[in-house]
Design a protein around this motif. Sequence first.
Motif, PDB file in Angstrom:
ATOM      1  N   ILE A   1      16.896  22.638  31.763  1.00 46.45           N
ATOM      2  CA  ILE A   1      16.542  21.714  33.147  1.00 46.45           C
ATOM      3  C   ILE A   1      17.356  20.534  33.114  1.00 46.45           C
ATOM      4  CG2 ILE A   1      14.304  22.809  32.817  1.00 46.45           C
ATOM      5  CD1 ILE A   1      13.203  20.322  31.870  1.00 46.45           C
ATOM      6  N   GLY A   2      18.305  20.512  32.107  1.00 45.57           N
ATOM      7  CA  GLY A   2      19.340  19.167  32.406  1.00 45.57           C
ATOM      8  C   GLY A   2      19.030  17.949  31.632  1.00 45.57           C
ATOM      9  N   ILE A   3      18.092  18.247  30.670  1.00 43.50           N
ATOM     10  CA  ILE A   3      17.725  16.962  29.915  1.00 43.50           C
ATOM     11  C   ILE A   3      18.339  17.443  28.480  1.00 43.50           C
ATOM     12  CG2 ILE A   3      15.679  15.881  28.538  1.00 43.50           C
ATOM     13  CD1 ILE A   3      14.111  16.563  30.962  1.00 43.50           C
ATOM     14  N   HIS A   4      19.509  16.240  28.020  1.00 45.41           N
ATOM     15  CA  HIS A   4      20.166  16.808  26.983  1.00 45.41           C
ATOM     16  C   HIS A   4      20.049  15.783  25.731  1.00 45.41           C
ATOM     17  CE1 HIS A   4      22.246  19.676  29.186  1.00 45.41           C
ATOM     18  NE2 HIS A   4      22.369  18.659  30.168  1.00 45.41           N
ATOM     19  N   GLY A   5      19.486  14.457  26.145  1.00 48.56           N
ATOM     20  CA  GLY A   5      19.335  13.467  24.964  1.00 48.56           C
ATOM     21  C   GLY A   5      17.911  13.647  24.399  1.00 48.56           C
ATOM     22  N   LEU A   6      17.922  13.619  23.141  1.00 49.52           N
ATOM     23  CA  LEU A   6      16.827  13.739  22.279  1.00 49.52           C
ATOM     24  C   LEU A   6      16.858  13.016  21.017  1.00 49.52           C
ATOM     25  CD1 LEU A   6      15.976  17.784  22.057  1.00 49.52           C
ATOM     26  CD2 LEU A   6      14.740  15.814  23.379  1.00 49.52           C
ATOM     27  N   THR A   7      15.756  12.266  20.551  1.00 48.75           N
ATOM     28  CA  THR A   7      15.667  12.000  19.305  1.00 48.75           C
ATOM     29  C   THR A   7      14.762  12.726  18.465  1.00 48.75           C
ATOM     30  OG1 THR A   7      16.260   9.691  20.185  1.00 48.75           O
ATOM     31  CG2 THR A   7      15.394   9.717  17.679  1.00 48.75           C
ATOM     32  N   VAL A   8      15.128  13.043  17.281  1.00 45.88           N
ATOM     33  CA  VAL A   8      14.282  14.012  16.202  1.00 45.88           C
ATOM     34  C   VAL A   8      13.934  13.328  15.124  1.00 45.88           C
ATOM     35  CG1 VAL A   8      14.147  16.133  15.391  1.00 45.88           C
ATOM     36  CG2 VAL A   8      15.173  16.086  17.611  1.00 45.88           C
ATOM     37  N   THR A   9      12.850  13.337  14.553  1.00 46.83           N
ATOM     38  CA  THR A   9      12.296  12.587  13.386  1.00 46.83           C
ATOM     39  C   THR A   9      11.594  13.601  12.665  1.00 46.83           C
ATOM     40  OG1 THR A   9      12.177  10.474  14.412  1.00 46.83           O
ATOM     41  CG2 THR A   9      11.397  10.803  12.437  1.00 46.83           C
ATOM     42  N   GLU A  10      11.904  13.590  11.411  1.00 38.56           N
ATOM     43  CA  GLU A  10      10.933  14.790  10.664  1.00 38.56           C
ATOM     44  C   GLU A  10       9.696  13.654  10.214  1.00 38.56           C
ATOM     45  OE1 GLU A  10      12.912  16.330   7.335  1.00 38.56           O
ATOM     46  OE2 GLU A  10      14.086  17.497   8.773  1.00 38.56           O
ATOM     47  N   VAL A  11       8.502  14.205  10.483  1.00 36.17           N
ATOM     48  CA  VAL A  11       7.275  13.662  10.015  1.00 36.17           C
ATOM     49  C   VAL A  11       6.340  14.574   9.741  1.00 36.17           C
ATOM     50  CG1 VAL A  11       7.570  11.885  11.969  1.00 36.17           C
ATOM     51  CG2 VAL A  11       6.163  13.980  12.463  1.00 36.17           C
ATOM     52  N   LYS A  12       5.085  13.871   8.996  1.00 37.41           N
ATOM     53  CA  LYS A  12       4.022  14.527   8.320  1.00 37.41           C
ATOM     54  C   LYS A  12       2.924  14.124   9.059  1.00 37.41           C
ATOM     55  CE  LYS A  12       6.229  15.741   4.005  1.00 37.41           C
ATOM     56  NZ  LYS A  12       5.993  15.475   2.318  1.00 37.41           N
TER      57      LYS A  12
END
Length: 112
Positions: free
Chosen positions: A23-34
Amino acid sequence: MKLISAIIKPYKLDDVRDALSEIGIHGLTVTEVKGFGRQKGHTELYRGAEYVVDFLPKVKLETAVSDENLDQAIEAIIQAANTGKIGDGKIFVTKIEQTIRIRTGETGKEAL
């Protein structure tokens, strides 16, 4: 502009990323969490000893979207992350007051 924060199962990350890219959204920030919610962890057996895993591994992804793309982005995350089982996660939406691209100095929607 809005900030979408989603807590999902780790193995669903690629599906969600692909759905957002479509859908055209390319920027992500990903964090591994618990963390835990209604799952409340579980008991495991390791080398004959039983122990409780209170915090389950999750992935937190964050993306900034324009107000026009918000509903479409939320729906894409829901469709991609849904397994129908407990622990699928949550989506939080917060308002972004200001956005600035550091490299160019662009602000607002242009900075996304």
